[in-house]
Design a protein around this motif. Structure first.
Motif, PDB file in Angstrom:
ATOM      1  N   ILE A 154     -19.306  -4.221 -78.157  1.00  0.00           N
ATOM      2  CA  ILE A 154     -20.007  -4.918 -79.239  1.00  0.00           C
ATOM      3  C   ILE A 154     -19.136  -6.086 -79.683  1.00  0.00           C
ATOM      4  CG2 ILE A 154     -21.206  -4.650 -81.432  1.00  0.00           C
ATOM      5  CD1 ILE A 154     -22.204  -2.750 -79.272  1.00  0.00           C
ATOM      6  N   LYS A 155     -19.688  -7.295 -79.646  1.00  0.00           N
ATOM      7  CA  LYS A 155     -18.891  -8.483 -79.990  1.00  0.00           C
ATOM      8  C   LYS A 155     -19.716  -9.474 -80.800  1.00  0.00           C
ATOM      9  CE  LYS A 155     -19.226  -9.406 -75.039  1.00  0.00           C
ATOM     10  NZ  LYS A 155     -18.443  -9.776 -73.834  1.00  0.00           N
ATOM     11  N   CYS A 156     -20.161  -9.021 -81.953  1.00  0.00           N
ATOM     12  CA  CYS A 156     -20.966  -9.848 -82.847  1.00  0.00           C
ATOM     13  C   CYS A 156     -20.071 -10.799 -83.629  1.00  0.00           C
ATOM     14  CB  CYS A 156     -21.758  -8.962 -83.808  1.00  0.00           C
ATOM     15  SG  CYS A 156     -22.751  -9.873 -84.999  1.00  0.00           S
ATOM     16  N   SER A 157     -20.422 -12.089 -83.618  1.00  0.00           N
ATOM     17  CA  SER A 157     -19.616 -13.109 -84.302  1.00  0.00           C
ATOM     18  C   SER A 157     -20.243 -13.589 -85.605  1.00  0.00           C
ATOM     19  CB  SER A 157     -19.406 -14.313 -83.379  1.00  0.00           C
ATOM     20  OG  SER A 157     -20.656 -14.888 -83.004  1.00  0.00           O
ATOM     21  N   HIS A 158     -21.390 -13.038 -85.978  1.00  0.00           N
ATOM     22  CA  HIS A 158     -22.137 -13.568 -87.125  1.00  0.00           C
ATOM     23  C   HIS A 158     -22.021 -12.614 -88.309  1.00  0.00           C
ATOM     24  CE1 HIS A 158     -25.617 -14.985 -89.489  1.00  0.00           C
ATOM     25  NE2 HIS A 158     -25.424 -16.140 -88.871  1.00  0.00           N
ATOM     26  N   PHE A 159     -21.468 -13.086 -89.403  1.00  0.00           N
ATOM     27  CA  PHE A 159     -21.211 -12.213 -90.537  1.00  0.00           C
ATOM     28  C   PHE A 159     -22.487 -11.595 -91.093  1.00  0.00           C
ATOM     29  CE2 PHE A 159     -20.986 -11.762 -95.217  1.00  0.00           C
ATOM     30  CZ  PHE A 159     -20.149 -10.654 -95.257  1.00  0.00           C
ATOM     31  N   ASP A 160     -23.559 -12.381 -91.201  1.00  0.00           N
ATOM     32  CA  ASP A 160     -24.780 -11.867 -91.814  1.00  0.00           C
ATOM     33  C   ASP A 160     -25.529 -10.905 -90.920  1.00  0.00           C
ATOM     34  OD1 ASP A 160     -24.885 -12.902 -94.472  1.00  0.00           O
ATOM     35  OD2 ASP A 160     -25.114 -14.889 -93.604  1.00  0.00           O
ATOM     36  N   ALA A 161     -25.119 -10.752 -89.669  1.00  0.00           N
ATOM     37  CA  ALA A 161     -25.586  -9.638 -88.843  1.00  0.00           C
ATOM     38  C   ALA A 161     -24.604  -8.478 -88.967  1.00  0.00           C
ATOM     39  CB  ALA A 161     -25.729 -10.074 -87.393  1.00  0.00           C
ATOM     40  N   TYR A 162     -23.331  -8.787 -88.860  1.00  0.00           N
ATOM     41  CA  TYR A 162     -22.293  -7.741 -88.898  1.00  0.00           C
ATOM     42  C   TYR A 162     -22.320  -6.951 -90.202  1.00  0.00           C
ATOM     43  CZ  TYR A 162     -17.518  -5.844 -89.161  1.00  0.00           C
ATOM     44  OH  TYR A 162     -16.420  -5.023 -89.309  1.00  0.00           O
ATOM     45  N   ARG A 163     -22.647  -7.591 -91.302  1.00  0.00           N
ATOM     46  CA  ARG A 163     -22.600  -6.880 -92.586  1.00  0.00           C
ATOM     47  C   ARG A 163     -23.676  -5.812 -92.696  1.00  0.00           C
ATOM     48  NH1 ARG A 163     -25.834  -9.219 -96.987  1.00  0.00           N
ATOM     49  NH2 ARG A 163     -27.101 -10.967 -96.258  1.00  0.00           N
ATOM     50  N   PHE A 164     -24.656  -5.806 -91.785  1.00  0.00           N
ATOM     51  CA  PHE A 164     -25.676  -4.766 -91.779  1.00  0.00           C
ATOM     52  C   PHE A 164     -25.374  -3.658 -90.765  1.00  0.00           C
ATOM     53  CE2 PHE A 164     -28.114  -8.348 -93.600  1.00  0.00           C
ATOM     54  CZ  PHE A 164     -28.546  -7.734 -94.771  1.00  0.00           C
ATOM     55  N   PHE A 165     -24.231  -3.733 -90.095  1.00  0.00           N
ATOM     56  CA  PHE A 165     -23.838  -2.642 -89.216  1.00  0.00           C
ATOM     57  C   PHE A 165     -23.669  -1.370 -90.045  1.00  0.00           C
ATOM     58  CE2 PHE A 165     -21.605  -4.706 -85.319  1.00  0.00           C
ATOM     59  CZ  PHE A 165     -22.632  -5.612 -85.183  1.00  0.00           C
ATOM     60  N   THR A 166     -23.970  -0.240 -89.438  1.00  0.00           N
ATOM     61  CA  THR A 166     -23.648   1.013 -90.117  1.00  0.00           C
ATOM     62  C   THR A 166     -22.131   1.160 -90.179  1.00  0.00           C
ATOM     63  OG1 THR A 166     -23.651   2.291 -88.063  1.00  0.00           O
ATOM     64  CG2 THR A 166     -25.756   2.096 -89.249  1.00  0.00           C
ATOM     65  N   GLU A 167     -21.661   1.969 -91.093  1.00  0.00           N
ATOM     66  CA  GLU A 167     -20.212   2.161 -91.239  1.00  0.00           C
ATOM     67  C   GLU A 167     -19.563   2.648 -89.944  1.00  0.00           C
ATOM     68  OE1 GLU A 167     -18.099   1.321 -93.533  1.00  0.00           O
ATOM     69  OE2 GLU A 167     -19.648   0.455 -94.813  1.00  0.00           O
ATOM     70  N   PRO A 168     -20.172   3.607 -89.227  1.00  0.00           N
ATOM     71  CA  PRO A 168     -19.530   4.030 -87.961  1.00  0.00           C
ATOM     72  C   PRO A 168     -19.508   2.942 -86.901  1.00  0.00           C
ATOM     73  CG  PRO A 168     -21.128   5.680 -88.720  1.00  0.00           C
ATOM     74  CD  PRO A 168     -21.339   4.449 -89.556  1.00  0.00           C
ATOM     75  N   ALA A 169     -20.414   1.960 -86.993  1.00  0.00           N
ATOM     76  CA  ALA A 169     -20.489   0.918 -85.963  1.00  0.00           C
ATOM     77  C   ALA A 169     -19.469  -0.191 -86.178  1.00  0.00           C
ATOM     78  CB  ALA A 169     -21.894   0.328 -85.921  1.00  0.00           C
ATOM     79  N   ARG A 170     -19.068  -0.427 -87.403  1.00  0.00           N
ATOM     80  CA  ARG A 170     -18.205  -1.580 -87.678  1.00  0.00           C
ATOM     81  C   ARG A 170     -16.890  -1.555 -86.899  1.00  0.00           C
ATOM     82  NH1 ARG A 170     -18.998  -3.270 -94.058  1.00  0.00           N
ATOM     83  NH2 ARG A 170     -21.239  -3.697 -93.887  1.00  0.00           N
ATOM     84  N   PRO A 171     -16.206  -0.417 -86.806  1.00  0.00           N
ATOM     85  CA  PRO A 171     -14.951  -0.433 -86.042  1.00  0.00           C
ATOM     86  C   PRO A 171     -15.146  -0.683 -84.546  1.00  0.00           C
ATOM     87  CG  PRO A 171     -15.081   1.484 -87.500  1.00  0.00           C
ATOM     88  CD  PRO A 171     -16.436   0.861 -87.473  1.00  0.00           C
ATOM     89  N   LEU A 172     -16.375  -0.525 -84.056  1.00  0.00           N
ATOM     90  CA  LEU A 172     -16.645  -0.736 -82.635  1.00  0.00           C
ATOM     91  C   LEU A 172     -16.781  -2.212 -82.290  1.00  0.00           C
ATOM     92  CD1 LEU A 172     -19.280   2.113 -82.053  1.00  0.00           C
ATOM     93  CD2 LEU A 172     -16.796   2.212 -81.763  1.00  0.00           C
ATOM     94  N   ASN A 173     -16.958  -3.083 -83.297  1.00  0.00           N
ATOM     95  CA  ASN A 173     -17.101  -4.515 -83.032  1.00  0.00           C
ATOM     96  C   ASN A 173     -15.734  -5.113 -82.718  1.00  0.00           C
ATOM     97  OD1 ASN A 173     -18.921  -6.739 -82.868  1.00  0.00           O
ATOM     98  ND2 ASN A 173     -18.092  -7.543 -84.786  1.00  0.00           N
ATOM     99  N   THR A 174     -15.671  -5.946 -81.687  1.00  0.00           N
ATOM    100  CA  THR A 174     -14.387  -6.531 -81.298  1.00  0.00           C
ATOM    101  C   THR A 174     -13.927  -7.625 -82.245  1.00  0.00           C
ATOM    102  OG1 THR A 174     -15.512  -8.104 -79.845  1.00  0.00           O
ATOM    103  CG2 THR A 174     -14.794  -6.021 -78.869  1.00  0.00           C
ATOM    104  N   LEU A 175     -14.860  -8.132 -83.091  1.00  0.00           N
ATOM    105  CA  LEU A 175     -14.542  -9.175 -84.049  1.00  0.00           C
ATOM    106  C   LEU A 175     -14.712  -8.639 -85.462  1.00  0.00           C
ATOM    107  CD1 LEU A 175     -16.538 -12.059 -82.300  1.00  0.00           C
ATOM    108  CD2 LEU A 175     -14.057 -11.699 -82.215  1.00  0.00           C
ATOM    109  N   ARG A 176     -14.141  -9.340 -86.423  1.00  0.00           N
ATOM    110  CA  ARG A 176     -14.280  -8.970 -87.824  1.00  0.00           C
ATOM    111  C   ARG A 176     -14.817 -10.164 -88.610  1.00  0.00           C
ATOM    112  NH1 ARG A 176     -14.136  -5.009 -85.742  1.00  0.00           N
ATOM    113  NH2 ARG A 176     -12.774  -3.194 -85.948  1.00  0.00           N
ATOM    114  N   PRO A 177     -16.090 -10.478 -88.440  1.00  0.00           N
ATOM    115  CA  PRO A 177     -16.660 -11.629 -89.159  1.00  0.00           C
ATOM    116  C   PRO A 177     -16.584 -11.429 -90.664  1.00  0.00           C
ATOM    117  CG  PRO A 177     -18.150 -10.825 -87.445  1.00  0.00           C
ATOM    118  CD  PRO A 177     -17.087  -9.790 -87.618  1.00  0.00           C
ATOM    119  N   SER A 178     -16.372 -12.530 -91.378  1.00  0.00           N
ATOM    120  CA  SER A 178     -16.342 -12.500 -92.841  1.00  0.00           C
ATOM    121  C   SER A 178     -16.990 -13.768 -93.359  1.00  0.00           C
ATOM    122  CB  SER A 178     -14.905 -12.412 -93.363  1.00  0.00           C
ATOM    123  OG  SER A 178     -14.186 -13.586 -93.036  1.00  0.00           O
TER     124      SER A 178
END
Length: 281
Positions: A154-178
């Motif tokens: 999982i490599k989402c670069s868009h914060f407004d998509a990433y912020r809707f990830f479930t809590e268990p999914a967030r650590p799986l993203n290779t990026l940390r958009p803010s």
């Protein structure tokens, strides 16, 4: 300053209204019936530009309307010797225009990254007890959906998509958009960054020609459809044939569509950057 005769600007206004009512009228009809649409509602709910505002036509900066006195009901307009036209950009809006210019310029300067395969939508339902579109089934069921997320990068670069990830999914993203890092991270291959051209166009309203807003909206409609066709939801009953990104063939189909959206977005992004620079000059 460009001058439009009354017949010219009224023709453009009528054409714009007719064009966008293809989407605004069905949306309003669904709302009157209390009917939700998992694909198209997003364009009027997540994005805050109301249907009535999308239908409203503005010529943009540097255009005078002969016989356009009706536009004086909006405070941005002024009477000039050549007709009614927009005044200068208010000081209070400069920061917004500067942000839009900086974000879009930074995005345009980067090569597109095309390997996300729309898995942000899958990460939004990963291990979730409730999902946003609960009236629609998951194609692979909850367990199958979770397996796709766990077996993918999982490599989402868009914060407004990433912020809707479930809590268990967030650590799986290779990026940390803010929000703070948005300008540094957004890239033109991202479907959500392309849809957001609609948002940035209406943030410039009424200083951007409404035809440009409609162009951005039309592209956002097409992108949203692909976004949800590639999602874990089964929307075939609505006519949305799934793009099965859990397969090699589906991922190739997604990348082809993604590449086409990059091509279509490039001139719109460039137009908005030029408009911002003109407003700030």
């Amino acid at each position: 300053m460009i001058t439009l005769t009354e017949s010219e600007w009224r023709a453009r206004r009528d054409a714009h209204v007719q064009r966008v009512r293809r989407w605004t009228v069905p949306h309003q009809e669904r709302r009157s019936r209390g009917e939700k649409h998992p694909v198209l509602d997003f364009l009027f709910t997540y994005y805050s530009h109301r249907p009535a505002h999308l239908e409203r036509w503005h010529p943009g900066a540097g255009v005078a309307l002969v016989g356009g006195e009706e536009y004086l009901r909006w405070p941005a307009y002024r009477s000039t010797p050549r007709g009614v036209a927009l005044g200068a950009l208010p000081d209070g809006r400069r920061s917004t225009v500067e942000f839009v210019r900086d974000l879009l310029s930074a995005t345009a300067s980067r090569p597109p990254r095309l390997g996300c395969f729309g898995l942000h939508e899958w990460a939004m339902v990963y291990r979730a007890r409730e999902v946003r579109h609960g009236s629609w089934p998951l194609r692979l069921g909850p367990a199958g959906t979770d397996r796709v997320v766990e077996s993918s990068t999982i490599k989402c670069s868009h914060f407004d998509a990433y912020r809707f990830f479930t809590e268990p999914a967030r650590p799986l993203n290779t990026l940390r958009p803010s929000r703070e890092g948005q300008v540094e991270l957004e890239q033109p291959g991202c479907l959500h960054a392309t849809m957001d051209l609609f948002k940035w166009s209406y943030k410039l309203d009424p200083f951007v020609p409404s035809e440009v807003v409609a162009d951005c909206f039309e592209l956002a409609v097409d992108v949203r459809e692909m976004d949800m066709r590639a999602s874990p939801y089964d929307l075939a009953a609505l006519g949305y044939e799934p793009v099965r990104v859990e397969t090699e063939r589906g991922r190739a189909e997604y990348v082809r569509a993604q590449s086409e959206f990059v091509r279509r977005a490039e001139p719109l992004r460039a137009t908005l950057i030029t408009l911002c620079e003109g407003l700030l000059a």
